[in-house]
Design a protein around this motif. Structure first.
Motif, PDB file in Angstrom:
ATOM      1  N   VAL A  37      55.040 -38.644 -40.617  1.00 45.22           N
ATOM      2  CA  VAL A  37      54.019 -37.465 -40.547  1.00 45.22           C
ATOM      3  C   VAL A  37      52.626 -38.177 -41.060  1.00 45.22           C
ATOM      4  N   PHE A  38      51.759 -38.390 -39.996  1.00 48.41           N
ATOM      5  CA  PHE A  38      50.421 -38.865 -40.357  1.00 48.41           C
ATOM      6  C   PHE A  38      49.642 -37.694 -40.715  1.00 48.41           C
ATOM      7  N   ILE A  39      48.809 -37.771 -41.715  1.00 46.66           N
ATOM      8  CA  ILE A  39      47.871 -36.651 -42.179  1.00 46.66           C
ATOM      9  C   ILE A  39      46.453 -36.914 -41.834  1.00 46.66           C
ATOM     10  N   THR A  40      45.581 -36.463 -41.038  1.00 43.14           N
ATOM     11  CA  THR A  40      44.204 -36.560 -40.998  1.00 43.14           C
ATOM     12  C   THR A  40      43.319 -35.482 -41.257  1.00 43.14           C
ATOM     13  N   ILE A  41      42.394 -35.572 -41.399  1.00 44.97           N
ATOM     14  CA  ILE A  41      41.438 -34.519 -41.737  1.00 44.97           C
ATOM     15  C   ILE A  41      40.437 -34.117 -40.530  1.00 44.97           C
ATOM     16  N   ASP A  42      40.435 -32.783 -40.054  1.00 45.00           N
ATOM     17  CA  ASP A  42      39.590 -32.337 -39.072  1.00 45.00           C
ATOM     18  C   ASP A  42      38.210 -31.975 -39.746  1.00 45.00           C
ATOM     19  N   GLU A  43      37.379 -32.858 -39.635  1.00 47.28           N
ATOM     20  CA  GLU A  43      36.209 -32.500 -40.460  1.00 47.28           C
ATOM     21  C   GLU A  43      35.438 -31.130 -40.179  1.00 47.28           C
ATOM     22  N   SER A  44      35.230 -30.974 -38.619  1.00 44.13           N
ATOM     23  CA  SER A  44      34.741 -29.941 -38.261  1.00 44.13           C
ATOM     24  C   SER A  44      35.024 -28.422 -38.618  1.00 44.13           C
ATOM     25  N   LYS A  45      36.485 -28.736 -38.926  1.00 42.12           N
ATOM     26  CA  LYS A  45      37.219 -27.298 -39.333  1.00 42.12           C
ATOM     27  C   LYS A  45      37.515 -27.333 -40.821  1.00 42.12           C
ATOM     28  N   GLY A  46      37.557 -28.603 -41.470  1.00 41.90           N
ATOM     29  CA  GLY A  46      37.958 -28.793 -42.813  1.00 41.90           C
ATOM     30  C   GLY A  46      39.312 -28.553 -42.978  1.00 41.90           C
ATOM     31  N   LYS A  47      39.931 -28.855 -42.128  1.00 42.34           N
ATOM     32  CA  LYS A  47      41.650 -28.652 -42.297  1.00 42.34           C
ATOM     33  C   LYS A  47      42.347 -29.902 -42.007  1.00 42.34           C
ATOM     34  N   GLU A  48      43.525 -30.142 -42.638  1.00 44.91           N
ATOM     35  CA  GLU A  48      44.518 -31.295 -42.464  1.00 44.91           C
ATOM     36  C   GLU A  48      45.161 -30.891 -41.215  1.00 44.91           C
ATOM     37  N   LYS A  49      45.129 -32.188 -40.363  1.00 40.36           N
ATOM     38  CA  LYS A  49      46.251 -32.164 -39.037  1.00 40.36           C
ATOM     39  C   LYS A  49      47.175 -33.263 -39.395  1.00 40.36           C
ATOM     40  N   LYS A  50      48.558 -32.757 -38.891  1.00 40.52           N
ATOM     41  CA  LYS A  50      49.677 -33.493 -39.239  1.00 40.52           C
ATOM     42  C   LYS A  50      50.387 -33.706 -37.914  1.00 40.52           C
ATOM     43  N   THR A  51      50.341 -35.188 -37.697  1.00 41.10           N
ATOM     44  CA  THR A  51      50.981 -35.651 -36.405  1.00 41.10           C
ATOM     45  C   THR A  51      52.188 -36.172 -36.688  1.00 41.10           C
ATOM     46  N   ASN A  52      53.513 -35.970 -35.882  1.00 43.23           N
ATOM     47  CA  ASN A  52      54.508 -36.502 -36.068  1.00 43.23           C
ATOM     48  C   ASN A  52      54.689 -37.800 -35.403  1.00 43.23           C
ATOM     49  N   THR A  53      55.155 -38.925 -35.865  1.00 38.72           N
ATOM     50  CA  THR A  53      55.641 -40.080 -34.946  1.00 38.72           C
ATOM     51  C   THR A  53      56.789 -40.606 -35.359  1.00 38.72           C
ATOM     52  N   PHE A  54      57.586 -41.164 -34.160  1.00 36.43           N
ATOM     53  CA  PHE A  54      58.880 -41.737 -34.717  1.00 36.43           C
ATOM     54  C   PHE A  54      58.943 -43.150 -34.366  1.00 36.43           C
ATOM     55  N   VAL A  55      59.731 -43.960 -35.476  1.00 36.04           N
ATOM     56  CA  VAL A  55      59.396 -45.229 -35.380  1.00 36.04           C
ATOM     57  C   VAL A  55      60.968 -45.687 -35.562  1.00 36.04           C
ATOM     58  N   PHE A  63      81.312 -49.303 -14.961  1.00 36.50           N
ATOM     59  CA  PHE A  63      80.520 -48.434 -15.929  1.00 36.50           C
ATOM     60  C   PHE A  63      79.911 -47.511 -15.388  1.00 36.50           C
ATOM     61  N   GLU A  64      79.404 -46.480 -16.119  1.00 41.49           N
ATOM     62  CA  GLU A  64      78.288 -45.468 -15.711  1.00 41.49           C
ATOM     63  C   GLU A  64      77.230 -45.130 -16.623  1.00 41.49           C
ATOM     64  N   VAL A  65      76.281 -44.835 -16.065  1.00 42.18           N
ATOM     65  CA  VAL A  65      75.257 -44.557 -16.903  1.00 42.18           C
ATOM     66  C   VAL A  65      74.986 -43.205 -16.588  1.00 42.18           C
ATOM     67  N   THR A  66      75.260 -42.409 -17.750  1.00 44.12           N
ATOM     68  CA  THR A  66      75.617 -40.933 -17.710  1.00 44.12           C
ATOM     69  C   THR A  66      74.456 -40.190 -18.048  1.00 44.12           C
ATOM     70  N   ASP A  67      73.455 -40.741 -18.710  1.00 39.65           N
ATOM     71  CA  ASP A  67      72.161 -40.050 -19.241  1.00 39.65           C
ATOM     72  C   ASP A  67      70.989 -41.086 -19.451  1.00 39.65           C
ATOM     73  N   VAL A  68      69.924 -40.576 -18.974  1.00 33.15           N
ATOM     74  CA  VAL A  68      68.657 -41.346 -19.348  1.00 33.15           C
ATOM     75  C   VAL A  68      67.753 -40.188 -19.714  1.00 33.15           C
ATOM     76  N   ARG A  69      66.790 -40.304 -20.695  1.00 30.59           N
ATOM     77  CA  ARG A  69      65.852 -39.630 -21.000  1.00 30.59           C
ATOM     78  C   ARG A  69      64.836 -40.357 -21.912  1.00 30.59           C
ATOM     79  N   LYS A  70      63.511 -39.979 -21.572  1.00 31.22           N
ATOM     80  CA  LYS A  70      62.327 -40.368 -22.369  1.00 31.22           C
ATOM     81  C   LYS A  70      62.585 -40.214 -24.044  1.00 31.22           C
ATOM     82  N   ALA A  71      62.217 -41.293 -24.675  1.00 30.44           N
ATOM     83  CA  ALA A  71      62.490 -41.207 -26.186  1.00 30.44           C
ATOM     84  C   ALA A  71      60.856 -41.165 -26.429  1.00 30.44           C
ATOM     85  N   LYS A  72      60.922 -40.340 -27.714  1.00 29.42           N
ATOM     86  CA  LYS A  72      59.560 -40.298 -28.371  1.00 29.42           C
ATOM     87  C   LYS A  72      59.292 -41.452 -29.521  1.00 29.42           C
ATOM     88  N   ILE A  73      59.344 -42.546 -29.093  1.00 31.96           N
ATOM     89  CA  ILE A  73      59.399 -43.580 -29.985  1.00 31.96           C
ATOM     90  C   ILE A  73      57.836 -44.295 -29.706  1.00 31.96           C
TER      91      ILE A  73
END
Length: 141
Positions: free
Chosen positions: A83-101, A53-63
């Protein structure tokens, strides 16, 4: 945080009718680096595959997290984009961060129940952007 790798393996499988067919399978592997991934794949699959058998592809997963229970024998591995939603209080804006599970379950309904249990008590707001079935044959720790 654990390092996960997507890994593809190609091998020849003898079908029930006696024909030999080339099969490609995907695995999610927990490892420190690509060398360890290949070592783990060989150790895990060698007893189950006759011939080469042959390992044909290996790549880092964003998990970020993997949730499973061994009680779900024939379950499917699902990938969720949160999508995690946090507030940047210094700028008064929402920050969205993608996460994979990754969650092992028998249905999307069960996936959502497991996620709810795991996220209970979390103070960070999040939304579920997507839930998809993966092609992983298995996860190797």
């Amino acid at each position: 945080m654990d390092t996960w790798f997507d890994c593809k393996v190609v091998y020849e499988k003898t079908l029930e009718n006696g024909l030999i067919k080339k099969i490609s399978e995907s695995y999610l592997v927990k490892a420190f680096n690509i060398v360890e991934v290949e070592k783990k794949i060989v150790e895990e699959l060698k007893p189950f595959i006759r011939g080469d058998f042959e390992v044909t592809d290996v790549r880092k997963a964003k998990i970020a997290e993997l949730y499973y229970e061994n009680t779900y024998e024939d379950a499917i591995w699902y990938k969720l984009k949160l999508v995690f939603i946090t507030i940047d209080e210094s700028k008064g804006k929402e920050k969205k961060t993608n996460t994979f599970v990754i969650i092992k379950a028998n249905s999307i309904k069960q996936v959502l129940g497991i996620l709810e249990d795991k996220m209970r008590g979390s103070v960070i707001d999040f939304t579920i952007a997507s839930v998809t079935e993966t092609t992983y044959s298995d996860v190797i720790f």
